[in-house]
Design a protein around this motif. Structure first.
Motif, PDB file in Angstrom:
ATOM      1  N   THR A 160      12.950  63.187 126.645  1.00 17.10           N
ATOM      2  CA  THR A 160      14.194  62.698 127.235  1.00 17.10           C
ATOM      3  C   THR A 160      14.844  61.682 126.296  1.00 17.10           C
ATOM      4  N   GLY A 161      15.932  61.081 126.747  1.00 20.95           N
ATOM      5  CA  GLY A 161      16.542  59.932 126.078  1.00 20.95           C
ATOM      6  C   GLY A 161      16.900  60.139 124.624  1.00 20.95           C
ATOM      7  N   GLU A 162      16.544  59.156 123.803  1.00 21.11           N
ATOM      8  CA  GLU A 162      16.897  59.180 122.386  1.00 21.11           C
ATOM      9  C   GLU A 162      16.216  60.319 121.643  1.00 21.11           C
ATOM     10  N   VAL A 163      15.005  60.677 122.079  1.00 21.39           N
ATOM     11  CA  VAL A 163      14.321  61.796 121.427  1.00 21.39           C
ATOM     12  C   VAL A 163      15.111  63.085 121.647  1.00 21.39           C
ATOM     13  N   MET A 164      15.540  63.317 122.875  1.00 26.25           N
ATOM     14  CA  MET A 164      16.331  64.512 123.159  1.00 26.25           C
ATOM     15  C   MET A 164      17.634  64.499 122.366  1.00 26.25           C
ATOM     16  N   ARG A 165      18.305  63.361 122.325  1.00 24.39           N
ATOM     17  CA  ARG A 165      19.570  63.287 121.592  1.00 24.39           C
ATOM     18  C   ARG A 165      19.368  63.544 120.094  1.00 24.39           C
ATOM     19  N   SER A 166      18.269  63.030 119.564  1.00 22.19           N
ATOM     20  CA  SER A 166      17.981  63.245 118.143  1.00 22.19           C
ATOM     21  C   SER A 166      17.726  64.716 117.845  1.00 22.19           C
ATOM     22  N   VAL A 167      16.952  65.379 118.702  1.00 17.76           N
ATOM     23  CA  VAL A 167      16.646  66.801 118.497  1.00 17.76           C
ATOM     24  C   VAL A 167      17.907  67.653 118.632  1.00 17.76           C
ATOM     25  N   LEU A 168      18.707  67.381 119.650  1.00 18.52           N
ATOM     26  CA  LEU A 168      19.951  68.136 119.814  1.00 18.52           C
ATOM     27  C   LEU A 168      20.889  67.902 118.644  1.00 18.52           C
ATOM     28  N   GLY A 169      20.890  66.684 118.105  1.00 21.09           N
ATOM     29  CA  GLY A 169      21.711  66.413 116.928  1.00 21.09           C
ATOM     30  C   GLY A 169      21.271  67.242 115.733  1.00 21.09           C
ATOM     31  N   ALA A 170      19.967  67.399 115.559  1.00 24.26           N
ATOM     32  CA  ALA A 170      19.453  68.208 114.450  1.00 24.26           C
ATOM     33  C   ALA A 170      19.822  69.678 114.627  1.00 24.26           C
ATOM     34  N   ILE A 171      19.734  70.172 115.866  1.00 26.75           N
ATOM     35  CA  ILE A 171      20.129  71.567 116.105  1.00 26.75           C
ATOM     36  C   ILE A 171      21.630  71.737 115.881  1.00 26.75           C
ATOM     37  N   ARG A 172      22.412  70.743 116.309  1.00 23.51           N
ATOM     38  CA  ARG A 172      23.874  70.813 116.100  1.00 23.51           C
ATOM     39  C   ARG A 172      24.208  70.899 114.614  1.00 23.51           C
ATOM     40  N   THR A 199      18.314  70.965 131.039  1.00 23.52           N
ATOM     41  CA  THR A 199      19.446  71.889 130.996  1.00 23.52           C
ATOM     42  C   THR A 199      20.766  71.160 131.217  1.00 23.52           C
ATOM     43  N   LYS A 200      20.781  70.154 132.085  1.00 21.50           N
ATOM     44  CA  LYS A 200      22.007  69.390 132.320  1.00 21.50           C
ATOM     45  C   LYS A 200      22.477  68.699 131.053  1.00 21.50           C
ATOM     46  N   VAL A 201      21.552  68.139 130.314  1.00 19.32           N
ATOM     47  CA  VAL A 201      21.888  67.440 129.068  1.00 19.32           C
ATOM     48  C   VAL A 201      22.423  68.435 128.041  1.00 19.32           C
ATOM     49  N   ILE A 202      21.753  69.564 127.923  1.00 18.09           N
ATOM     50  CA  ILE A 202      22.158  70.576 126.944  1.00 18.09           C
ATOM     51  C   ILE A 202      23.514  71.166 127.307  1.00 18.09           C
ATOM     52  N   ALA A 203      23.748  71.401 128.604  1.00 18.58           N
ATOM     53  CA  ALA A 203      25.020  71.984 129.044  1.00 18.58           C
ATOM     54  C   ALA A 203      26.199  71.070 128.738  1.00 18.58           C
ATOM     55  N   ALA A 204      25.953  69.763 128.580  1.00 19.63           N
ATOM     56  CA  ALA A 204      27.033  68.812 128.297  1.00 19.63           C
ATOM     57  C   ALA A 204      27.418  68.774 126.825  1.00 19.63           C
ATOM     58  N   GLU A 205      26.668  69.480 125.971  1.00 21.41           N
ATOM     59  CA  GLU A 205      26.966  69.492 124.541  1.00 21.41           C
ATOM     60  C   GLU A 205      28.190  70.371 124.280  1.00 21.41           C
TER      61      GLU A 205
END
Length: 274
Positions: free
Chosen positions: A219-231, A248-254
């Protein structure tokens, strides 16, 4: 269907079709009912018959799992009938007969002791098998795909992908004991096109993956960091993201992702880079 325990036992004793290997769901249903009600019946004769049924059905199930393991070693897509049997997109985080099937076939040597979790890491829980099968069915994976499971735990998602599709798969997991168990299982079953890495998902090499899978591993900063790398990968090539659970809620907001179908925390969600 029979109403009481005596009727259920008589039904299971006489129904020859329940001995057919593929009738796993029905056998498991009988075993569940026996476990729930037989001990409380107080009837010695019923208990003896229930125990004989239990032993018979469990032996049939062990034979099914052993036969499927051998088919997998022989390179066959042995689990295809259970994937094809999905009638609709499944929902919920409960487990069912497909999880018994996967557990029996993989026969994972699950470690008892694992290291304490650092902040923002989520306790490992395997994805219900029906959602993995739904991912395999919907994603239409080919030999050009590589599925990366981030927070792979015991590696069930990568192994099932490699067993049932032409895609390659890799599981990234921070707990070495889980990685070791996954590697032993893959070697025992002769599963190729699958690998497991022990490490932090934020430091993984995302360059070859075409589909990233997350079952709310952090969750949190770890999730944001991983999604940033995928982006950043998606800025250079098309990628897909599949998820299940609260993440899924966090990912859907990207904004750089668009949903492919329904988005819900209760079912598998699939996204494509925009």
């Amino acid at each position: 269907m029979p109403a009481g325990l005596r009727e259920w036992i008589a039904y299971a004793e006489g129904e020859v079709s329940l001995r057919e290997p593929m009738r796993l769901r029905e056998r498991l249903d009988v075993l569940d009912r026996l476990e729930l009600h037989a001990e409380s019946s107080g009837d010695a004769e019923l208990l003896m018959r229930a125990e004989a049924l239990r032993a018979n059905f469990e032996e049939i199930n062990r034979g099914l799992y052993a036969a499927l393991r051998q088919d997998i070693r022989d390179g066959k897509n042995a689990l295809a009938p259970w994937i094809d049997a999905l009638e609709a997109a499944p929902e919920g985080d409960g487990y069912d007969d497909r999880d018994d099937l996967v557990s029996g076939v993989l026969a994972l040597d699950e470690p008892g002791d694992v290291a304490p979790l650092p902040p923002e890491m989520v306790f490992y829980q395997p994805t219900p098998a029906r959602h993995i099968f739904e991912l395999i069915r919907r994603a239409e994976l080919s030999e050009h795909d590589m599925v990366m499971d981030l927070g792979a735990g015991l590696g069930i998602v990568p192994m099932l992908v490699a067993m049932t599709t032409a895609a390659r798969a890799i599981g990234v997991e921070r707990e070495q004991a889980y990685v070791d168990a996954a590697q032993r299982c893959a070697q025992n079953l002769g599963v190729g096109r699958v690998a497991f890495e022990c490490g932090d998902a934020r430091e993984a090499d995302f360059s070859k993956a075409t589909l990233f899978y997350l079952y709310t591993p952090f969750t949190g900063e770890v999730m944001r960091s991983v999604l940033g790398a995928i982006r950043r990968e998606a800025a250079h090539r098309p990628v897909r993201v599949a998820s299940f659970g609260p993440c899924t809620k966090v990912i859907a907001a990207e904004s750089w992702l668009r949903a492919d179908g329904k988005v819900s925390t209760e079912s598998l969600a699939l996204f494509q880079s925009a």
